[in-house]
Write an enzyme that holds these catalytic residues in place. Structure first.
Site, PDB file in Angstrom:
ATOM      1  N   GLU A 271      39.531  38.906  34.118  1.00  0.00           N
ATOM      2  CA  GLU A 271      39.630  40.193  33.429  1.00  0.00           C
ATOM      3  C   GLU A 271      41.091  40.601  33.255  1.00  0.00           C
ATOM      4  O   GLU A 271      41.905  40.431  34.153  1.00  0.00           O
ATOM      5  CB  GLU A 271      38.890  41.281  34.217  1.00  0.00           C
TER       6      GLU A 271
ATOM      7  N   CYS B 174      32.249  46.494  39.162  1.00  0.00           N
ATOM      8  CA  CYS B 174      33.305  45.479  39.103  1.00  0.00           C
ATOM      9  C   CYS B 174      34.604  46.097  38.610  1.00  0.00           C
ATOM     10  O   CYS B 174      35.667  45.890  39.196  1.00  0.00           O
ATOM     11  CB  CYS B 174      32.880  44.314  38.208  1.00  0.00           C
TER      12      CYS B 174
ATOM     13  N   HIS C 160      35.162  37.602  36.405  1.00  0.00           N
ATOM     14  CA  HIS C 160      33.701  37.616  36.238  1.00  0.00           C
ATOM     15  C   HIS C 160      33.217  36.178  36.052  1.00  0.00           C
ATOM     16  O   HIS C 160      33.878  35.379  35.381  1.00  0.00           O
ATOM     17  CB  HIS C 160      33.299  38.433  35.007  1.00  0.00           C
TER      18      HIS C 160
END
Ligand code: PCA
Length: 207
Positions: free
Chosen positions: A80, A142, A165
């Site tokens: 991310e 998350c 992820h």
């Protein structure tokens, strides 16, 4: 030995298994050059998970924080790029569903990952694993943990933090019925490659 805090999450919503748990358990205690992995599992709970996470950070005193989450339905490993100051979406495991709430009222709108995400993608692709940078970690737990990790790291000297992820495992894909899956072996090997890239880039700032 310097420490890498590696976190995963318990199962949540329609996912009876969270493959991040197995990865964290498999890598707990493993050495990568002069770093050692400390693995911890987080609950999926807006109230509890951030303080649980920050207590692990205080306990482990990591040089690198890598948090893992399941993105059921994605086909690639997705480091991310950014965490945003919002909590919104599906109910957590305590049944709490938040709408448009800030994680930290009045604080930074967002933080960029300080992990070497481009180097991770290159390394994964060279090894034959599908991978791409993701520009949204969502607005669920998350993103919340990524925000807290980067906020903490931004106040310390020389700590890198970020979030990856991962797709479902075969086991979860079969249990779920309608999502793509990866073998557990490939998920684990991919995360090991990502950790190696973090270790290679040491404690230099990559901002
Ligand atoms: N994935 C969720 C929370 C826990 C997990 O593994 C998310 O993407 O926010």
């Amino acid at each position: 030995m310097k420490k890498i805090l590696l976190t995963g999450f318990e199962p949540f919503l329609s996912n009876p298994i969270n493959p991040t748990m197995d990865i964290v358990k498999a890598l707990h205690g493993k050495g990568f050059s002069d770093y050692q992995v400390e693995g911890r599992i987080l609950s999926v709970d807006f109230e509890k998970s951030p303080s649980q996470f920050l207590s692990y950070v205080e306990e482990v005193q990591p040089s690198i924080i890598i948090s893992l989450g399941l993105a059921a339905g994605r086909t690639k490993i997705t480091p991310e790029r950014i965490a945003i100051n919002i909590k919104d979406g599906e109910p957590d495991n305590a049944g709490v569903a938040l709408v448009d709430e800030p994680i930290r009222a009045g604080e930074n709108a967002a933080y960029f990952s300080t992990l070497p995400i481009r180097a991770m993608i290159n390394s994964l692709n060279e090894a034959g694993y599908p991978a791409a940078i993701s520009d949204s970690a969502g607005t669920y737990l998350c993103n919340n943990i990524m925000y807290e990790g980067l906020r903490y790291a931004s106040k310390q000297a020389n700590i890198k933090a970020g979030f990856l992820h991962i797709p479902a495992s075969f086991e979860l894909a079969i249990a779920h019925g309608k999502i793509p899956g990866w073998s557990e072996r490939d998920l684990l090997a991919s995360i090991e490659l990502c950790i190696e890239e973090c270790v290679k880039s040491g404690n230099e700032s990559i901002k």
